[in-house]
Design a protein around this motif. Sequence first.
Motif, PDB file in Angstrom:
ATOM      1  N   LEU B 132       0.835  -1.203   0.000  1.00  0.00           N
ATOM      2  CA  LEU B 132       0.000   0.000   0.000  1.00  0.00           C
ATOM      3  C   LEU B 132       0.869   1.252   0.000  1.00  0.00           C
ATOM      4  O   LEU B 132       0.595   2.219  -0.704  1.00  0.00           O
ATOM      5  N   TYR B 133       1.948   1.192   0.796  1.00  0.00           N
ATOM      6  CA  TYR B 133       2.770   2.391   0.908  1.00  0.00           C
ATOM      7  C   TYR B 133       3.485   2.681  -0.404  1.00  0.00           C
ATOM      8  O   TYR B 133       3.667   3.845  -0.772  1.00  0.00           O
ATOM      9  N   THR B 134       3.883   1.625  -1.131  1.00  0.00           N
ATOM     10  CA  THR B 134       4.501   1.860  -2.441  1.00  0.00           C
ATOM     11  C   THR B 134       3.508   2.566  -3.357  1.00  0.00           C
ATOM     12  O   THR B 134       3.871   3.482  -4.098  1.00  0.00           O
ATOM     13  N   THR B 135       2.247   2.165  -3.274  1.00  0.00           N
ATOM     14  CA  THR B 135       1.216   2.850  -4.066  1.00  0.00           C
ATOM     15  C   THR B 135       1.153   4.325  -3.689  1.00  0.00           C
ATOM     16  O   THR B 135       1.070   5.209  -4.553  1.00  0.00           O
ATOM     17  N   VAL B 136       1.184   4.591  -2.387  1.00  0.00           N
ATOM     18  CA  VAL B 136       1.148   5.980  -1.925  1.00  0.00           C
ATOM     19  C   VAL B 136       2.332   6.757  -2.498  1.00  0.00           C
ATOM     20  O   VAL B 136       2.187   7.886  -2.985  1.00  0.00           O
ATOM     21  N   LEU B 137       3.522   6.119  -2.461  1.00  0.00           N
ATOM     22  CA  LEU B 137       4.710   6.800  -2.991  1.00  0.00           C
ATOM     23  C   LEU B 137       4.545   7.088  -4.479  1.00  0.00           C
ATOM     24  O   LEU B 137       4.952   8.137  -4.963  1.00  0.00           O
ATOM     25  N   ILE B 138       3.911   6.144  -5.199  1.00  0.00           N
ATOM     26  CA  ILE B 138       3.702   6.380  -6.634  1.00  0.00           C
ATOM     27  C   ILE B 138       2.790   7.584  -6.832  1.00  0.00           C
ATOM     28  O   ILE B 138       3.030   8.434  -7.690  1.00  0.00           O
ATOM     29  N   ILE B 139       1.748   7.682  -5.982  1.00  0.00           N
ATOM     30  CA  ILE B 139       0.847   8.842  -6.090  1.00  0.00           C
ATOM     31  C   ILE B 139       1.613  10.133  -5.813  1.00  0.00           C
ATOM     32  O   ILE B 139       1.533  11.117  -6.555  1.00  0.00           O
ATOM     33  N   GLU B 140       2.414  10.116  -4.720  1.00  0.00           N
ATOM     34  CA  GLU B 140       3.138  11.332  -4.348  1.00  0.00           C
ATOM     35  C   GLU B 140       4.118  11.736  -5.444  1.00  0.00           C
ATOM     36  O   GLU B 140       4.230  12.896  -5.813  1.00  0.00           O
ATOM     37  N   PHE B 141       4.828  10.728  -5.979  1.00  0.00           N
ATOM     38  CA  PHE B 141       5.800  11.014  -7.015  1.00  0.00           C
ATOM     39  C   PHE B 141       5.087  11.377  -8.318  1.00  0.00           C
ATOM     40  O   PHE B 141       5.515  12.255  -9.055  1.00  0.00           O
ATOM     41  N   GLY B 142       3.958  10.702  -8.562  1.00  0.00           N
ATOM     42  CA  GLY B 142       3.200  10.951  -9.784  1.00  0.00           C
ATOM     43  C   GLY B 142       2.782  12.401  -9.897  1.00  0.00           C
ATOM     44  O   GLY B 142       2.770  12.970 -10.988  1.00  0.00           O
ATOM     45  N   SER B 143       2.455  13.022  -8.764  1.00  0.00           N
ATOM     46  CA  SER B 143       1.987  14.401  -8.869  1.00  0.00           C
ATOM     47  C   SER B 143       3.138  15.316  -9.301  1.00  0.00           C
ATOM     48  O   SER B 143       2.904  16.306  -9.982  1.00  0.00           O
TER      49      SER B 143
END
Lengths: 177, 388
Positions: B132-143
């Motif tokens: 889940l946290y990797t997904t969060v990091l992808i969202i944060e980096f994605g922005s």
Amino acid sequence: MAKSSNARMGTFAVFGVAVLVNLVLSIFLLDQVRRTRQEVSDLSRELASKQDVAMLRPLRVNEILERRCTRCHTDQRFAKLTGMGRPEILETIQRMREHPGSNIPSSEVREIQAALLVFRCIACHGEGVLSQIVLMPPEDRVRFLRDKVRMPDSGFRTDQVGELLRAFETLVDRPKN
Amino acid sequence: MEARRSIFRWKSTLVAIAIIGGTFTLARFAFGIGAIANVNNAYPWGWWVGFGVLSFIAFGGCGFTLALLVEIFGQHRYAPMVRPAITMGLLLYLGYVVILMIELGRPWMGWIIFFSWQPTSALFEVAWCATLYTTVLIIEFGSVAANHYRWRRSARILGMVYLPAVVVGVSLSHLHQSSLGTLLTIVPLKVDSRWWSEVLPATFLTSSYMAGLSLVTIEHVLATHYLRLKPRVDLLGGLARFQIGLIVIFLTLRIGSLVYEGATDAALRFDWLSFLLWTEIIVGFLVPLALFSIPDVRQNKWALFASSCLLAGGILLTRLNTAVFGMRVKHWESYQPAIGEYATTFGVLATLVLIYGFAVRRLPIHREEPLDEDPAPGIAPHAAKAAV
């Protein structure tokens, strides 16, 4: 950056680390002292009893027999040995060694014979008694064995005291594995 | 010119390490785990877990530590450090997943954890949280990426979920960073008394904050040096102040549990493990603590860099000590990491550094002002090689 500032940083760092290491070591040493005091005050008044000492080095008769003899059959077979002397026991072991796959090294025959002889003792007393016998002064040991052997149903003949004494010596000499 | 050349050689070294790692990975999948690794039934967790999982996640903690500091504690002056931290965090988590897959060996079966519920298992909790946290990091980096490439729609959506994602991410990180310690708490007889303690979850959490802040410091000094930007020494000095507090908390827990668990006589014994213990405590924590406490150090970027490297080394060592060197199972079984285990982990690490170097030049990760004057060429210190 000025050289003096570098030197000052170095001095501070060395001094700081020394103080910190000292602090940690002091904590550890204090803990050691505290623990030692605790352990000393926890020591029981009574010194170890003979039984405690005896338990320290069991003669492991069962271990010897379990390793070599109870792979093919249970120890009930040993009942046959009751009343047998050293030669007959040695003969039986020799026969067992000839069974294919028995894998009993000749170097252990003496020991197995001794173990089988005293096996009868632990049937009634448990292994602890053997060590107690070993700890007795020699004359006490002879008297003790003589009394036991004379008991009805002891499974020994009265002339076997000497054999038993030698069996104990063999087991005590036994190198630790 | 000189500086350029040295960067180039750097790159080819990293590429070579990555290729060697890749070769070993192929061999692992072609011939099985036994072909490249020494892990066995007595020591199923070796270098891959101690280094690849525990340490990558510790240093990947930089993302959540900075997010916590800036977005949740409202220390907005550290905002310039968030993007590098999140990028490095994402890469390290991806690296951890890759290593885990090399270790476990059947990546195509990974979906099973989403269906096979084992809620009482610490490992299960770590797997879920880390996913889940990797997904969060992808969202944060994605922005960051979406804003840069002007993908309007995605940028708007990502902008909306950014703050909730940060909150979720920080919570998840606290859960799994501490659960990594729990994994070792449940094997008290396998971990040497000098490292096993009931507070392992707390020391793992504290050390992941420190690992994150050290990595951010190391990265900032190196990136501003190579990209010719103005380093924000004021911010690095601020982080160093936090490090002082964290090291004190960590050491209090660490020394306290050594005393509480009755491991002080083991710690004073003269043997290999005690040597590791004292190296860890003195070189890895006490020296950085002393250095960070000196005001002159907090105003000097290379001094901060060196102290952070020491602290990072200390954290790496404490994790390896707990999970690799201090693990003793049966005296007749032994374990030494195999070349293949080193090669695969360092291969992944080299790939991450290459990707990061690429990303940092292409994306607006660092937005510090450029240096005014050209610094004298060829002053790249060799200490840079120690960086992650």
